[in-house]
Design an enzyme around this catalytic site. Structure first.
Site, PDB file in Angstrom:
ATOM      1  N   GLN A 166       0.811  -1.188  -0.041  1.00 31.49           N
ATOM      2  CA  GLN A 166      -0.147   0.032   0.107  1.00 31.49           C
ATOM      3  C   GLN A 166       0.925   1.377  -0.069  1.00 31.49           C
ATOM      4  OE1 GLN A 166      -3.140   0.585  -0.328  1.00 31.49           O
ATOM      5  NE2 GLN A 166      -4.173  -1.436  -0.105  1.00 31.49           N
ATOM      6  N   ALA A 187       1.776  -2.985  -8.183  1.00 36.42           N
ATOM      7  CA  ALA A 187       1.605  -1.825  -9.366  1.00 36.42           C
ATOM      8  C   ALA A 187       0.297  -1.089  -9.164  1.00 36.42           C
ATOM      9  CB  ALA A 187       1.964  -2.304 -10.442  1.00 36.42           C
ATOM     10  N   HIS A 188      -0.683  -1.905  -8.876  1.00 36.41           N
ATOM     11  CA  HIS A 188      -2.091  -1.074  -9.014  1.00 36.41           C
ATOM     12  C   HIS A 188      -2.315  -0.422  -7.878  1.00 36.41           C
ATOM     13  CE1 HIS A 188      -4.859  -4.035  -6.740  1.00 36.41           C
ATOM     14  NE2 HIS A 188      -3.861  -4.392  -6.717  1.00 36.41           N
ATOM     15  N   CYS A 315     -10.646  -6.786  -0.508  1.00 32.82           N
ATOM     16  CA  CYS A 315     -10.199  -8.139  -0.771  1.00 32.82           C
ATOM     17  C   CYS A 315     -11.444  -8.959  -0.036  1.00 32.82           C
ATOM     18  CB  CYS A 315      -8.848  -8.600  -0.650  1.00 32.82           C
ATOM     19  SG  CYS A 315      -7.807  -7.783  -1.502  1.00 32.82           S
TER      20      CYS A 315
HETATM   21  C1  LIG Z   1      -1.186  -4.629   2.376  1.00 34.49           C
HETATM   22  C2  LIG Z   1      -1.891  -5.566   0.750  1.00 34.49           C
HETATM   23  N1  LIG Z   1      -1.179  -6.728   0.558  1.00 34.49           N
HETATM   24  C3  LIG Z   1      -1.261  -7.416  -0.540  1.00 34.49           C
HETATM   25  C4  LIG Z   1      -2.286  -6.926  -1.316  1.00 34.49           C
HETATM   26  C5  LIG Z   1      -2.661  -8.151  -2.451  1.00 34.49           C
HETATM   27  O1  LIG Z   1      -1.889  -7.208  -3.569  1.00 34.49           O
HETATM   28  P1  LIG Z   1      -2.465  -7.530  -5.085  1.00 34.49           P
HETATM   29  O2  LIG Z   1      -3.825  -7.198  -5.153  1.00 34.49           O
HETATM   30  O3  LIG Z   1      -1.383  -6.828  -6.213  1.00 34.49           O
HETATM   31  O4  LIG Z   1      -2.555  -9.051  -5.403  1.00 34.49           O
HETATM   32  C6  LIG Z   1      -3.082  -5.892  -1.044  1.00 34.49           C
HETATM   33  C7  LIG Z   1      -4.156  -5.910  -1.933  1.00 34.49           C
HETATM   34  O5  LIG Z   1      -5.026  -4.872  -1.656  1.00 34.49           O
HETATM   35  C8  LIG Z   1      -2.778  -5.247   0.124  1.00 34.49           C
HETATM   36  O6  LIG Z   1      -3.612  -4.052   0.489  1.00 34.49           O
END
Ligand SMILES: Cc1ncc(COP(=O)(O)O)c(C=O)c1O
Length: 378
Positions: A166, A187-188, A315
């Site tokens: 983040q 990246a996003h 998520c």
């Molecule tokens: C703290 C954290 N770690 C890992 C991730 C996962 O990243 P990705 O969406 O690129 O798989 C996120 C996604 O929200 C996140 O906030």
């Protein structure tokens, strides 16, 4: 009807126009970086240029491109070769689920990891461990004392992994400053595309067993034809983030907007609670509680009013459950189930902040919260 307001940058930020252009060019040109002919060599050169840009942003000696933060976390936890794992109580679900047997390091009421408990856990079992501690929490923005944890971990012969997914573009991140061995980035969250991330390594002699077997890509640490356009986009996003960090005004601007949002929100809805106000936080993230009003209800009502925010971690949205992060901080279900996350980007301005506060205050009014008349002048 005012234009929709997007305040969910922690879930994913829109790609920067420069990123979109570079990706379109890379996609159109194509080429497999493993091919020995000219097109392959050009693709390979693009990937290595992006690797340098991303590595430079975080001061990494080397990095393995992955399909995102989730895979980078899984690679660190699954590939470090350490039998014992210790993870903080507020880690992202992708860390928690990659290490289901891990010992849990508690956090205090301010959301900050208990370093005494970390030391105690490390002393209690002499097996070499991997400690995983995030740099900034995705729901609250609270920043962890990673460098201090790294010092303790190394003193006990442990390796340390830090999920910094983040943080890019929101604070400066230096692997040597944090003294971590592995660092997850995505990246996003920084104006690049979704579906690409990296596990950064602090030095070349760290061993890392691959999760994906097959071709010899990424120096045998991650098989599969590289996501060329994604990697190119990540490289451009990293360069932009680097130059903005250097200027410094983007971070200050975000922090000012976030503070304004919280001041206005508390003035209009005095019963609201801002989580983590006494802790160091990311400049763009605000975790707001409207006690007793389910987070999902708030998110849906705000969406109807044209304002996009999320309920805790994106998520895990879709499920009406109390935030595990807030529960770990000691909040009861009434508060932990009523928190929304408002996260700003560099482009977010006064108008967006005011539209959010207006819509949230209206929801609070409908739910029967008193709003102090004096606050309207705030
Ligand atoms: C703290 C954290 N770690 C890992 C991730 C996962 O990243 P990705 O969406 O690129 O798989 C996120 C996604 O929200 C996140 O906030």
């Amino acid at each position: 009807m005012p234009p929709p307001v997007f305040l969910d940058y922690n879930a994913g930020s829109p790609a920067r126009p420069e990123v979109v252009r570079a990706m379109a060019e890379a996609l159109a040109e194509g080429g497999n970086p493993s091919s020995v002919h000219a097109a392959g060599r050009r693709a390979h050169a693009r990937i290595e240029a992006a690797r340098r840009s991303v590595a430079q942003l975080v001061g990494a000696a080397d990095l393995v491109f992955t399909s995102g933060g989730t895979e980078a976390n899984a690679l660190a936890l699954g590939g470090s070769g350490r039998a014992r794992m210790l993870v903080s109580a507020v880690e992202h679900v992708s860390v928690m689920e990659a290490a289901p047997e891990a010992g849990i390091i508690p956090v205090d009421g301010n959301g900050v990891v208990d370093l005494g408990a970390l030391e105690h856990l490390l002393k209690a079992d002499p097996r070499p461990a991997l400690v995983s501690l995030m740099l900034a929490n995705n729901e609250t923005g609270i920043i962890q004392p990673v460098a201090a944890a790294a010092e303790i971990a190394h003193r006990h012969g442990a390796l340390i992994h830090c999920d910094a997914a983040q943080t890019l573009g929101r604070m400066s991140v230096s692997m040597s400053g944090l003294a971590v061995d592995f660092l997850t980035i995505s990246a996003h969250k920084v104006g690049g595309p979704a579906g690409i991330g990296a596990l950064a390594l602090a030095h070349g002699d760290l061993s890392l067993a691959p999760l994906l077997l097959g071709g010899g890509q990424e120096r045998r640490r991650r098989a599969g034809t590289e996501n060329l356009s994604g990697i190119v986009g990540f490289g451009v996003a990293a360069e932009i983030a680097g130059s903005e960090l250097h200027r410094g005004d983007t971070i200050l601007g975000m922090a000012r907007m976030r503070d304004r949002l919280e001041t206005l929100a508390l003035a209009r809805v005095p019963q609201a609670v801002v989580i983590g106000r006494r802790s160091a936080r990311l400049p763009n993230t605000s975790c707001l509680v409207l006690p007793g009003v389910a987070a999902e209800t708030q998110v849906m009502a705000l969406d109807l009013a044209g304002v996009m925010v999320s309920a805790g971690a994106a998520c895990s949205s879709g499920k009406v459950a109390a935030s595990k992060v807030l529960t770990a901080m000691g909040l009861g279900p009434d508060l932990a189930g009523s928190a929304i996350r408002v996260s700003l980007g560099a482009e977010s301005g006064e108008a967006e902040v005011e539209l959010f506060v207006e819509a949230w205050a209206e929801l609070a009014r409908r739910k029967g919260f008193e709003i102090s008349p004096a606050a309207f002048a705030a």
